[in-house]
Design a protein around this motif. Structure first.
Motif, PDB file in Angstrom:
ATOM      1  N   GLU A 128     -13.543 -31.612  37.354  1.00 59.07           N
ATOM      2  CA  GLU A 128     -13.610 -33.059  37.570  1.00 59.07           C
ATOM      3  C   GLU A 128     -13.053 -33.482  38.927  1.00 59.07           C
ATOM      4  N   SER A 129     -12.560 -32.550  39.717  1.00 62.83           N
ATOM      5  CA  SER A 129     -11.952 -32.897  41.008  1.00 62.83           C
ATOM      6  C   SER A 129     -12.778 -32.343  42.156  1.00 62.83           C
ATOM      7  N   GLN A 130     -12.455 -32.841  43.363  1.00 65.76           N
ATOM      8  CA  GLN A 130     -13.205 -32.441  44.559  1.00 65.76           C
ATOM      9  C   GLN A 130     -12.307 -32.578  45.779  1.00 65.76           C
ATOM     10  N   GLY A 131     -12.535 -31.721  46.768  1.00 63.17           N
ATOM     11  CA  GLY A 131     -11.812 -31.842  48.026  1.00 63.17           C
ATOM     12  C   GLY A 131     -10.315 -31.627  47.867  1.00 63.17           C
ATOM     13  N   PRO A 132      -9.504 -32.469  48.539  1.00 58.49           N
ATOM     14  CA  PRO A 132      -8.044 -32.322  48.482  1.00 58.49           C
ATOM     15  C   PRO A 132      -7.487 -32.419  47.063  1.00 58.49           C
ATOM     16  N   GLU A 133      -8.117 -33.240  46.221  1.00 56.74           N
ATOM     17  CA  GLU A 133      -7.659 -33.340  44.838  1.00 56.74           C
ATOM     18  C   GLU A 133      -7.835 -32.002  44.118  1.00 56.74           C
ATOM     19  N   PHE A 134      -8.963 -31.338  44.348  1.00 63.72           N
ATOM     20  CA  PHE A 134      -9.171 -30.020  43.758  1.00 63.72           C
ATOM     21  C   PHE A 134      -8.118 -29.039  44.266  1.00 63.72           C
ATOM     22  N   ASP A 135      -7.840 -29.084  45.557  1.00 64.30           N
ATOM     23  CA  ASP A 135      -6.857 -28.173  46.137  1.00 64.30           C
ATOM     24  C   ASP A 135      -5.507 -28.298  45.434  1.00 64.30           C
ATOM     25  N   ASP A 136      -5.081 -29.554  45.201  1.00 63.33           N
ATOM     26  CA  ASP A 136      -3.796 -29.780  44.537  1.00 63.33           C
ATOM     27  C   ASP A 136      -3.796 -29.216  43.122  1.00 63.33           C
ATOM     28  N   VAL A 137      -4.858 -29.496  42.387  1.00 69.23           N
ATOM     29  CA  VAL A 137      -4.934 -29.015  40.996  1.00 69.23           C
ATOM     30  C   VAL A 137      -4.981 -27.496  40.968  1.00 69.23           C
ATOM     31  N   TYR A 138      -5.805 -26.915  41.816  1.00 67.63           N
ATOM     32  CA  TYR A 138      -5.970 -25.462  41.830  1.00 67.63           C
ATOM     33  C   TYR A 138      -4.654 -24.756  42.153  1.00 67.63           C
ATOM     34  N   ILE A 139      -3.996 -25.181  43.223  1.00 67.41           N
ATOM     35  CA  ILE A 139      -2.754 -24.533  43.650  1.00 67.41           C
ATOM     36  C   ILE A 139      -1.646 -24.741  42.620  1.00 67.41           C
ATOM     37  N   ASP A 140      -1.498 -25.979  42.134  1.00 67.61           N
ATOM     38  CA  ASP A 140      -0.415 -26.269  41.192  1.00 67.61           C
ATOM     39  C   ASP A 140      -0.580 -25.493  39.888  1.00 67.61           C
ATOM     40  N   ARG A 141      -1.795 -25.471  39.332  1.00 65.64           N
ATOM     41  CA  ARG A 141      -2.017 -24.808  38.043  1.00 65.64           C
ATOM     42  C   ARG A 141      -1.830 -23.296  38.170  1.00 65.64           C
ATOM     43  N   LEU A 142      -2.361 -22.706  39.219  1.00 67.70           N
ATOM     44  CA  LEU A 142      -2.241 -21.255  39.357  1.00 67.70           C
ATOM     45  C   LEU A 142      -0.814 -20.831  39.695  1.00 67.70           C
ATOM     46  N   ARG A 143      -0.138 -21.597  40.554  1.00 63.56           N
ATOM     47  CA  ARG A 143       1.244 -21.224  40.906  1.00 63.56           C
ATOM     48  C   ARG A 143       2.159 -21.333  39.692  1.00 63.56           C
ATOM     49  N   ALA A 144       1.986 -22.371  38.878  1.00 61.23           N
ATOM     50  CA  ALA A 144       2.809 -22.526  37.677  1.00 61.23           C
ATOM     51  C   ALA A 144       2.543 -21.393  36.688  1.00 61.23           C
ATOM     52  N   ALA A 145       1.262 -21.023  36.523  1.00 60.95           N
ATOM     53  CA  ALA A 145       0.908 -19.953  35.592  1.00 60.95           C
ATOM     54  C   ALA A 145       1.486 -18.614  36.039  1.00 60.95           C
ATOM     55  N   HIS A 146       1.416 -18.330  37.328  1.00 65.96           N
ATOM     56  CA  HIS A 146       1.969 -17.070  37.829  1.00 65.96           C
ATOM     57  C   HIS A 146       3.494 -17.050  37.697  1.00 65.96           C
ATOM     58  N   GLY A 147       4.122 -18.196  37.868  1.00 75.51           N
ATOM     59  CA  GLY A 147       5.571 -18.260  37.709  1.00 75.51           C
ATOM     60  C   GLY A 147       6.019 -17.984  36.282  1.00 75.51           C
ATOM     61  N   LYS A 148       5.174 -18.325  35.306  1.00 74.40           N
ATOM     62  CA  LYS A 148       5.523 -18.081  33.898  1.00 74.40           C
ATOM     63  C   LYS A 148       5.348 -16.609  33.517  1.00 74.40           C
ATOM     64  N   ILE A 149       4.274 -15.990  33.984  1.00 79.00           N
ATOM     65  CA  ILE A 149       4.013 -14.612  33.580  1.00 79.00           C
ATOM     66  C   ILE A 149       4.847 -13.609  34.385  1.00 79.00           C
ATOM     67  N   PHE A 150       5.352 -14.024  35.538  1.00 81.24           N
ATOM     68  CA  PHE A 150       6.113 -13.110  36.400  1.00 81.24           C
ATOM     69  C   PHE A 150       7.330 -12.514  35.683  1.00 81.24           C
ATOM     70  N   PRO A 151       8.227 -13.327  35.090  1.00 78.21           N
ATOM     71  CA  PRO A 151       9.370 -12.729  34.378  1.00 78.21           C
ATOM     72  C   PRO A 151       8.957 -11.968  33.129  1.00 78.21           C
ATOM     73  N   ALA A 152       7.846 -12.375  32.483  1.00 77.35           N
ATOM     74  CA  ALA A 152       7.372 -11.659  31.299  1.00 77.35           C
ATOM     75  C   ALA A 152       6.954 -10.233  31.652  1.00 77.35           C
ATOM     76  N   ILE A 153       6.321 -10.078  32.816  1.00 72.99           N
ATOM     77  CA  ILE A 153       5.925  -8.745  33.267  1.00 72.99           C
ATOM     78  C   ILE A 153       7.159  -7.886  33.504  1.00 72.99           C
ATOM     79  N   ALA A 154       8.184  -8.454  34.111  1.00 76.46           N
ATOM     80  CA  ALA A 154       9.408  -7.693  34.379  1.00 76.46           C
ATOM     81  C   ALA A 154      10.054  -7.211  33.087  1.00 76.46           C
ATOM     82  N   THR A 155      10.040  -8.057  32.064  1.00 73.58           N
ATOM     83  CA  THR A 155      10.627  -7.678  30.779  1.00 73.58           C
ATOM     84  C   THR A 155       9.884  -6.500  30.163  1.00 73.58           C
TER      85      THR A 155
END
Length: 264
Positions: A128-155
């Motif tokens: 539903e997003s385009q241009g800069p709005e898409f960039d914000d959604v894409y970066i925020d969602r992926l960075r948050a998801a990677h931050g959650k799985i990162f410590p789980a992988i270490a465990t």
């Protein structure tokens, strides 16, 4: 003149060498080690826990939504940098997905074939997003998801008993660190919006609680508590009696010495 020029060249060369020696952070980059995968076995040996199975499934789920998200970045973003980040993460997830499916086949773990509900919602936001709005959604969602799985992988990497899961965790760790770095290179990560780490005291207490064996917990619970209290009470009473006797003996000896002193 030639001699003067030669002296200046030697001086500049000496100065450059001195800078390399005395400013190592700027002149020489540190060698960051990369863990060699060929030292790990991958024979499917070792017990598999529920946490191990959940980890393999979550790695598969990550690819199921991050690959199409990277594809969307090619059409919906106006930024060449975001397009490159999306392309790199999507391609790397295809490689990680292959490793995950091979591990799951070896360990007889059933894998999902579509993203979960939350991941589908994130993809819908990007649609539903385009241009800069898409960039914000894409970066925020992926960075948050990677931050959650990162410590789980270490465990899992630190605790699994299975060699195939151990190797997959190490490989996934390398992918996730790379992806986090790529996402952060966009310059638009909202770090203030990311979850904060738990207080050190709380984390230490949780770790200590997990270390206490179940047998040890049961030995200090239930009907054993009165016995422990009785033993402590008996020990305390014996200590009081012994102390009184010791004090009494010392006083008697003191009085005896005092009587002899004055008698003399």
């Amino acid at each position: 003149m030639a001699t003067l020029a030669w002296r200046r060249s030697v001086g500049l060369a000496f100065l450059a060498g001195a800078l390399i020696l005395f400013v190592p952070d700027q002149a020489r980059a540190a060698d960051v080690p990369v863990p060699p995968e060929n030292l790990l076995s991958d024979r499917g040996r070792g017990d598999i826990s529920d946490a191990d199975r959940d980890f393999v499934i979550k790695v598969r789920l990550a690819g199921l939504w991050e690959i199409p998200a990277g594809e969307m970045a090619q059409d919906k973003s106006n930024s060449a940098r975001i397009k490159k980040i999306g392309r790199s993460i999507a391609d790397q997830h295809e490689e990680l997905d292959l490793l995950t499916r091979n591990a799951a086949k070896k360990l007889d773990i059933a894998l999902p074939n579509e993203p979960n509900k939350d991941q589908q919602g994130w993809l819908a936001e990007m649609e539903e997003s385009q241009g800069p709005e898409f960039d914000d959604v894409y970066i925020d969602r992926l960075r948050a998801a990677h931050g959650k799985i990162f410590p789980a992988i270490a465990t899992i990497r630190a605790s699994t008993r299975n060699d195939t899961v151990r190797k997959l965790a190490q490989q996934a760790n390398q992918f996730v660190m790379t992806h986090m770095t790529l996402l952060e290179s966009s310059g638009i990560v909202d770090y203030a919006g990311l979850p904060t780490a738990p207080p050190p005291g709380a984390a230490t207490a949780q770790a200590q609680a997990r270390v206490v064996p179940a047998a040890e917990e049961s030995s200090t619970s239930g009907t054993n508590v009165p016995l422990i209290l009785a033993a402590l009470g008996g020990g305390l009473a014996a200590g009081v009696v012994a102390t009184r006797q010791l004090v009494g003996n010392r006083r008697s000896a003191y009085r005896s010495r005092r009587t002899r002193y004055y008698a003399d």
